[in-house]
Every structure is written in C-alpha cells, then in structure tokens.
Design an enzyme around this catalytic site. Structure first.
Site, PDB file in Angstrom:
ATOM      1  NE  ARG A  37      42.349   5.464 -20.732  1.00 38.06           N
ATOM      2  CZ  ARG A  37      43.184   4.846 -21.548  1.00 38.06           C
ATOM      3  NH1 ARG A  37      43.074   5.023 -22.855  1.00 38.06           N
ATOM      4  NH2 ARG A  37      44.125   4.059 -21.070  1.00 38.06           N
ATOM      5  CE  LYS A 198      54.662 -14.506 -21.787  1.00 38.32           C
ATOM      6  NZ  LYS A 198      54.995 -14.367 -23.223  1.00 38.32           N
ATOM      7  N   GLY A 355      47.944  -2.075 -16.401  1.00 37.09           N
ATOM      8  CA  GLY A 355      47.539  -3.366 -16.963  1.00 37.09           C
ATOM      9  C   GLY A 355      46.198  -3.867 -16.492  1.00 37.09           C
ATOM     10  N   GLY A 378      50.806   2.222 -19.377  1.00 34.16           N
ATOM     11  CA  GLY A 378      52.243   2.357 -19.590  1.00 34.16           C
ATOM     12  C   GLY A 378      52.896   3.403 -18.717  1.00 34.16           C
TER      13      GLY A 378
END
Length: 397
Positions: A37, A198, A355, A378
């Site tokens: 980052r 999921k 993710g 996100g």
C-alpha cells in the site's frame, strides 16, 4: 465521471498539499511486514514533492474508534515511508490543532510530513464538518489517493474534499480509469469471474453484474448454492441452501438481461479439506453424499478458458476453488494464467480486485500481467455492486 487530476494544477510550488493515502499496513513488532500500500502511493508523493509542494499525508490505522490508542499510532510507519521514498518523512503527533499546524508551519518546499491517525478523532468517521474544517486548515489543495477508503464518507475522504480544491492522485486516477474501462464503457464482450465462499456476501454484486456483463462465471463455494438451486446434490459441500430462491432470481435476471451464467461442469471432491487430501474429479451427477466440492475439474477449466478467449474485457473477483491449499488451487491458477496470457497478447483488458483475489492471483503468478489489480477490498466490491463511492463522488469536477 469527470474528475481533476494532478495534471490540472499549474503550479505546486509552496502549495500545502493534503494527501489522503492508505497506510493501513500489516505490522509485526513495530515493523511494516507488507509495503504494497505504501508503494502504491509513492508516485503521487514523489510527484508533488518534486514539483515543490509541501506534502502532508493523512491516513488512518486500525479501528481506534475516536480514541488515542498507542498501538494504532502511525509513528512506526513513518520510517517505512521514508525508506521507500528515499527521503526523510516528518511526523506530527496529531492531524489537527496546534501540533499539526506547528509541524506544517516549519515545512520547506518539497518536504513530506505524515500526520497522526485521523481515526484518533471521533469526527473522522462521523464526517463532522468541524473536524473536516480543522483538517483543511493545514492545506491549500486536497489530493485523494486512497481509493480503498473511498467507500467511506469520512472527514479525510469526503468532508475535506468539499472545502478545498480536490484532485485525484495518480493511484486513484489509475484505479478510476481501470474501473471505467472495465464496466463504465468497456469493450465487449465483457466477462466477469466471481468466486468466493458465500452468495450472501455478494448478492448485490451479482445482481448488478448480470445487467452489465455478457458472461458471468460463478465459482468457489458460492457456485454450490447455484448448483443446489438447480437440483444438484452437492453432498457436504459449503452451500447456502436457504438462498436457493435468491440464486434462482439472479439466474432469471441474467436470462432477461441476456447474460450467460457459467456454472461448474464437473467438480473436484474430497472428504476432508487439507493439503494433499485424496480427491476425485466427478460429474455433477456423481458427487458423493459425504464429499465436499473444493475445486472444479478439467472440463470446467476448459469452459472458463473458452469464455476468456471470447471476451475483450474481464472483471475478476474471487477464486474458483479453495486455492489456499493444494491441490484445490488448480482451476484458479489455470484460469488466472490464461487471462494473464491473453492480456499480455493484447487480446484482453483484465481488471481484478477485492477480498482474496489479489492473494489468489499472486499465488498463480498472474497478478503482474493483469491490466490492473486493485488492492482495495470493500471499495472495489461496492464499485462492482454499482454503489456510489462518497470519496470518489466528492472528486467529481
């Protein structure tokens, strides 16, 4: 969307540039263990510094919830930024008030200063106008180079952009241009590869994508929910049986939008999830009742490769199988390498993020050959979901 970049600033000499960056890096024993980052924001910091600006870095670290927490101080990060930047970076022990103002007042042109954690103040996450005004008091311009925090309407991402001339930094610019090319005005056909555990965590994403892309490959544990909704017995596989109706609605919406949904054609099954576990590749009609689907087989891999070959634009989010443990990484690695090869050959614009995606592509050795890989989690997902990102909206010119 139209937004201003550093190219729109004619003279930076002596300008106090407040730069929102993402320095929420992993630490161990006071040392930064992954500098990715920091490396992403170096081009913006260097350019501003080289052009004579006083570069003042704003960042958050952890979740101190508006309290000063010593273990969440950005002070230890200062040295890592200095080392990578190749020049001394100062540190102010607050981001507003007299400590911040005093540190800024003695800066020379071209110098770089890191402010203390913005989240040490409750006004940051509340986007309190008074806090944003206190931040803005130390700057002449605002540069947002933290796309990963752009989905939060915080004082240092959205509030401050309303008070100062606001620009996208080079990383933010690259991110927005890449995302625009992938779903904004993409070259068609567009293929999305979406995997992960999921369906429940990606309902909004899937509902948005079926109206935007031409082909949608669904992999990972979430594919089991779709297979079960179609009547396939998935044995003991990870599966959200209660979301069968949701899966059916998504498939119906895709059909209406002429989006082809691609589900596994075969499955790699095992009785336990561990490295080197005994496994078999079987047809969807032969999944044992005590077996778990942990990857897709050769037939599915061939189908995915065919879809990649047919596409001009690829959006990738999530692995096709349980890639963390061999041999259940085979499909993810094969598909990622194929996409990377097509990208290198100039046949494909490939954009990935969110993710486990970065880890999966790095594991495959393919990340470096994708057109763009976002380190945002996100924010990337919310963009895929079609949601407005406050930190980006605030930059619109």
């Amino acid at each position: 969307m139209a937004f201003k970049t550093l190219d729109d600033i004619s003279d930076l000499t002596g300008k106090r540039a407040l730069v929102r960056v993402d320095l929420n890096v992993p630490m161990d024993g006071g040392k930064v263990t992954d500098t990715t980052r920091i490396e992403r924001v170096l081009p913006t910091i260097k350019e501003l510094s080289d052009k004579g600006a006083k570069v003042i870095l704003l960042a958050h670290f952890g979740r101190p919830k508006g309290e000063k927490v010593d273990s969440m101080s950005l002070a230890p990060v200062t040295q890592a930024v200095s080392n990578l930047l190749g020049k001394t970076v100062g540190f102010a022990n607050d981001c507003i008030g007299t400590a911040a103002a005093g540190a800024v007042a003695v800066m020379q042109n071209g110098q770089v200063l890191l402010m203390e954690n913005t989240r040490f103040h409750k006004g940051e996450e509340k986007n309190d106008p008074k806090f944003a005004k206190a931040l803005a008091a130390n700057g002449d311009i605002f540069v947002n180079d933290a796309f990963s925090a752009a989905h939060r309407a915080h004082g240092s991402t959205e509030g401050i952009a309303r008070l100062l001339p606001a620009y996208a930094g080079r990383t933010m610019q690259a991110e927005l241009e890449a995302l625009g090319s992938a779903l904004g005005e993409p070259e068609r056909p567009v293929l999305a590869v979406v995997g992960g555990a999921k369906v429940s965590s990606k309902i909004d994403l899937l509902e948005n994508l079926v109206s935007k892309v031409d082909m949608l490959v669904i992999g990972g544990g979430m594919a089991n929910t779709f297979l079960a909704a179609k009547g396939v017995d998935v044995g003991k596989s990870l599966c959200e049986h209660d979301l069968a109706d949701t899966a059916k609605k998504i498939m119906a919406a895709a059909d209406t939008a002429n989006c082809e949904i691609v589900l596994p054609a075969d499955a790699v099954v095992a009785k336990e999830f561990k490295a080197g576990a005994d496994n078999d590749t079987v047809g969807l009609d032969a999944i044992p009742s005590d077996g778990m689907i942990l990857d897709v087989g050769a037939a599915s891999i061939d189908v995915v490769k065919t879809k990649i070959d047919a596409a001009k634009t690829l959006v990738w989010n999530g692995p096709l199988g349980a890639f963390e443990i061999a041999p259940f990484d085979i499909a993810t690695v094969a598909a990622a390498k194929h996409a990377a090869d097509n990208t290198k050959a100039g046949k494909l614009n490939s954009v990935a993020g969110g993710g486990d995606t970065v880890a999966a592509l790095n594991h495959a050795g393919a990340a470096g050959d994708f057109s763009y890989v976002s380190t945002a989690g996100g924010a990337f997902l919310e963009w895929l979901e079609g949601k407005e990102l406050p930190g980006v909206k605030a930059l619109e010119s």
